[in-house]
Scaffold this active site. Structure first.
Site, PDB file in Angstrom:
ATOM      1  N   ARG A  84       0.848  -1.198   0.000  1.00 44.84           N
ATOM      2  CA  ARG A  84       0.000   0.000   0.000  1.00 44.84           C
ATOM      3  C   ARG A  84       0.882   1.245   0.000  1.00 44.84           C
ATOM      4  O   ARG A  84       0.571   2.255  -0.596  1.00 44.84           O
ATOM      5  CB  ARG A  84      -0.969   0.006   1.189  1.00 44.84           C
ATOM      6  CG  ARG A  84      -1.709   1.344   1.328  1.00 44.84           C
ATOM      7  CD  ARG A  84      -2.985   1.294   2.180  1.00 44.84           C
ATOM      8  NE  ARG A  84      -2.906   0.418   3.333  1.00 44.84           N
ATOM      9  CZ  ARG A  84      -2.176   0.658   4.435  1.00 44.84           C
ATOM     10  NH1 ARG A  84      -1.482   1.766   4.547  1.00 44.84           N
ATOM     11  NH2 ARG A  84      -2.150  -0.216   5.424  1.00 44.84           N
ATOM     12  N   TYR A  91     -16.941  17.120 -14.073  1.00 45.82           N
ATOM     13  CA  TYR A  91     -17.331  15.718 -14.221  1.00 45.82           C
ATOM     14  C   TYR A  91     -18.423  15.372 -13.201  1.00 45.82           C
ATOM     15  O   TYR A  91     -18.313  15.721 -12.019  1.00 45.82           O
ATOM     16  CB  TYR A  91     -16.096  14.836 -14.014  1.00 45.82           C
ATOM     17  CG  TYR A  91     -16.388  13.365 -13.988  1.00 45.82           C
ATOM     18  CD1 TYR A  91     -16.777  12.692 -15.137  1.00 45.82           C
ATOM     19  CD2 TYR A  91     -16.289  12.637 -12.814  1.00 45.82           C
ATOM     20  CE1 TYR A  91     -17.054  11.347 -15.127  1.00 45.82           C
ATOM     21  CE2 TYR A  91     -16.559  11.278 -12.780  1.00 45.82           C
ATOM     22  CZ  TYR A  91     -16.937  10.635 -13.940  1.00 45.82           C
ATOM     23  OH  TYR A  91     -17.213   9.296 -13.911  1.00 45.82           O
ATOM     24  N   ASP A 129      -8.003  19.167 -13.813  1.00 46.25           N
ATOM     25  CA  ASP A 129      -8.302  17.811 -14.252  1.00 46.25           C
ATOM     26  C   ASP A 129      -7.956  17.751 -15.739  1.00 46.25           C
ATOM     27  O   ASP A 129      -8.652  18.335 -16.570  1.00 46.25           O
ATOM     28  CB  ASP A 129      -9.787  17.501 -13.996  1.00 46.25           C
ATOM     29  CG  ASP A 129     -10.172  16.080 -14.375  1.00 46.25           C
ATOM     30  OD1 ASP A 129      -9.484  15.480 -15.230  1.00 46.25           O
ATOM     31  OD2 ASP A 129     -11.178  15.568 -13.831  1.00 46.25           O
ATOM     32  N   LYS A 131      -9.052   6.656 -18.719  1.00 44.46           N
ATOM     33  CA  LYS A 131      -9.448   7.174 -20.031  1.00 44.46           C
ATOM     34  C   LYS A 131      -8.288   7.081 -21.035  1.00 44.46           C
ATOM     35  O   LYS A 131      -7.834   6.006 -21.315  1.00 44.46           O
ATOM     36  CB  LYS A 131      -9.967   8.599 -19.850  1.00 44.46           C
ATOM     37  CG  LYS A 131     -10.944   8.757 -18.669  1.00 44.46           C
ATOM     38  CD  LYS A 131     -12.236   7.977 -18.826  1.00 44.46           C
ATOM     39  CE  LYS A 131     -13.068   7.911 -17.554  1.00 44.46           C
ATOM     40  NZ  LYS A 131     -13.395   9.181 -16.937  1.00 44.46           N
TER      41      LYS A 131
HETATM   42  C1  LIG Z   1     -13.888   9.632 -15.643  1.00 54.68           C
HETATM   43  C2  LIG Z   1     -13.498  10.969 -15.144  1.00 54.68           C
HETATM   44  C3  LIG Z   1     -13.218  11.168 -13.785  1.00 54.68           C
HETATM   45  C4  LIG Z   1     -13.369  10.067 -12.764  1.00 54.68           C
HETATM   46  O1  LIG Z   1     -12.449   9.048 -12.968  1.00 54.68           O
HETATM   47  P1  LIG Z   1     -12.699   7.504 -12.551  1.00 54.68           P
HETATM   48  O2  LIG Z   1     -11.444   6.835 -12.999  1.00 54.68           O
HETATM   49  O3  LIG Z   1     -13.919   7.028 -13.276  1.00 54.68           O
HETATM   50  O4  LIG Z   1     -12.902   7.472 -11.082  1.00 54.68           O
HETATM   51  C5  LIG Z   1     -12.814  12.418 -13.399  1.00 54.68           C
HETATM   52  N1  LIG Z   1     -12.701  13.439 -14.280  1.00 54.68           N
HETATM   53  C6  LIG Z   1     -12.973  13.286 -15.590  1.00 54.68           C
HETATM   54  C7  LIG Z   1     -12.831  14.440 -16.521  1.00 54.68           C
HETATM   55  C8  LIG Z   1     -13.385  12.049 -16.071  1.00 54.68           C
HETATM   56  O5  LIG Z   1     -13.679  11.888 -17.370  1.00 54.68           O
END
Ligand SMILES: *Cc1c(COP(=O)(O)O)cnc(C)c1O
Length: 381
Positions: A46, A98, A170, A195
């Protein structure tokens, strides 16, 4: 060294034990110690794991960061970052954040006494007016999800710093290949590696990077203390995905630009949102702070009914949440990814369709969309 070279090599020396060219999946929870506290830098997984370390070093390098911290998901990274804020302090977020982040801020942290304000993208020129001495953090996405709004990152950083707040960006939609927020003055960059970084829709992960040693030290502490860490196999999948990030992003951008331009002329499309189109309100800033415009395209169908109908008609574009994989996906944000913002003042338009444009042949993607927008029955009528 150049981005493409660092993506393949940084943090990834041949394995010291065996010479394996690819970083092994260190599938272990613990590490043997020669004597109490005497070990090779790893004691419990961890706290640290060599596969995760390789990912952290590689991705930090790509974001021009000294420090990278990997998490179990994008929201795992988000909830950990929210621990840099104390109850009673304010966080200002871009309004079309998001949906999962909005659900977290409004339903988890707000009841604990955190204060949130959601500022629409078109009001970011006056961001300073929304900030006060009690504002600890400004949280933006650019391009934003799902409307592809663009925020001037350097201007947002300057406004945040004037009141002593940190700017978090982000960068999931752009990836470090297209945009590096830390170079533009941001304090922290955060990702859903689920993503584009993973890139193959086969893992869930998150990441944060910073050049601020105080923030970094706190984040390393929070990573092991809160425990939202990725496993070795998930770390390895993201690390493998990153090796092809540059070539994938070039094709995502090329396909998305062609599709946005084509949709823009389509009689059954009301409006297209893509920062690469010269008519997009954020086009000039995007052209300045990004190398290209990304693989996400949104558009308004004629009605909610038409939006729901057409996403079920596509065959190459698969109807699914998520984005950033090699395959093309289509969805209706108001009913799917952003359903939790339905009652927010800035809910996604109900006739909005979001595309994650994949790297298939663009001719197949265009004809798939055309068949969905103008089904045979309509064409005959
Ligand atoms: C998918 C997404 C998140 C969240 O991420 P997870 O891996 O699904 O927890 C946060 N910000 C954006 C812009 C996203 O597309």
């Amino acid at each position: 060294m150049h981005f493409e070279t660092r993506a393949i090599h940084d943090g990834q020396e041949p394995d010291p034990a065996t010479g394996a060219v690819t970083v092994p999946i260190y599938q272990t929870s613990t590490f043997v110690q020669d004597a109490v506290g005497v070990h090779k830098g790893y004691d419990y997984a961890r706290v640290a794991n060599p596969t995760r370390t390789a990912l952290q070093e590689c991705l930090a390098s790509l974001e021009s960061a000294d420090h990278g911290i990997a998490f179990s998901s994008g929201l795992g990274a988000t909830t950990t970052l929210m621990h840099l804020v104390d109850p009673g302090q304010r966080v200002v977020l871009i309004a079309d954040v998001y949906g999962g982040v909005y659900r977290m801020t409004s339903q988890v942290y707000e009841p604990k006494g955190y204060q949130f304000e959601y500022v629409p993208a078109d009001q970011f020129a006056n961001l300073r007016e929304h900030l006060d001495e009690n504002t600890r953090m400004v949280w933006i996405e650019s391009p934003s999800n799902p409307l592809l709004n663009i925020v001037d990152i350097r201007a947002a950083a300057d406004a945040a710093h004037e009141v002593g707040a940190m700017l978090v960006v982000d960068n999931t939609f752009a990836t470090p290949y297209l945009q590096r927020p830390l170079e533009l003055g941001a304090d922290v960059v955060v990702h859903s590696t689920t993503k584009y970084l993973g890139g193959h829709s086969d893992t869930i992960g998150g990441f944060a990077a910073t050049n601020d040693p105080t923030i970094a030290e706190r984040l390393y502490f929070l990573q092991k203390s809160l425990g939202a860490v990725p496993g070795p196999f998930d770390s390895w999948l993201v690390l493998r995905g990153i090796k092809t990030l540059a070539v994938r992003m070039r094709k995502h951008c090329e396909n998305a630009m062609a599709i946005a331009a084509w949709l823009d002329l389509h009689p059954r499309v009301e409006r297209v949102f893509y920062p690469g189109l010269p008519t997009h309100p954020g086009h000039t800033i995007a052209a300045h702070q990004m190398h290209d415009f990304g693989g996400m395209v949104s558009f308004l169908a004629e009605s909610e009914r038409e939006a729901v109908a057409l996403v079920a008609r596509t065959k190459v574009f698969q109807l699914a949440e998520s984005l950033g994989g090699v395959e093309s996906l289509i969805e209706v944000p108001a009913l799917m990814t952003h359903a939790s913002t339905a009652n927010a003042p800035f809910a996604a338009p109900r006739n909005l369709v979001r595309l994650s444009v994949g790297i298939e042949a663009v001719e197949d993607l265009v004809s798939d969309l055309d068949n969905a927008l103008v089904p045979a029955a309509v064409a005959r009528a």
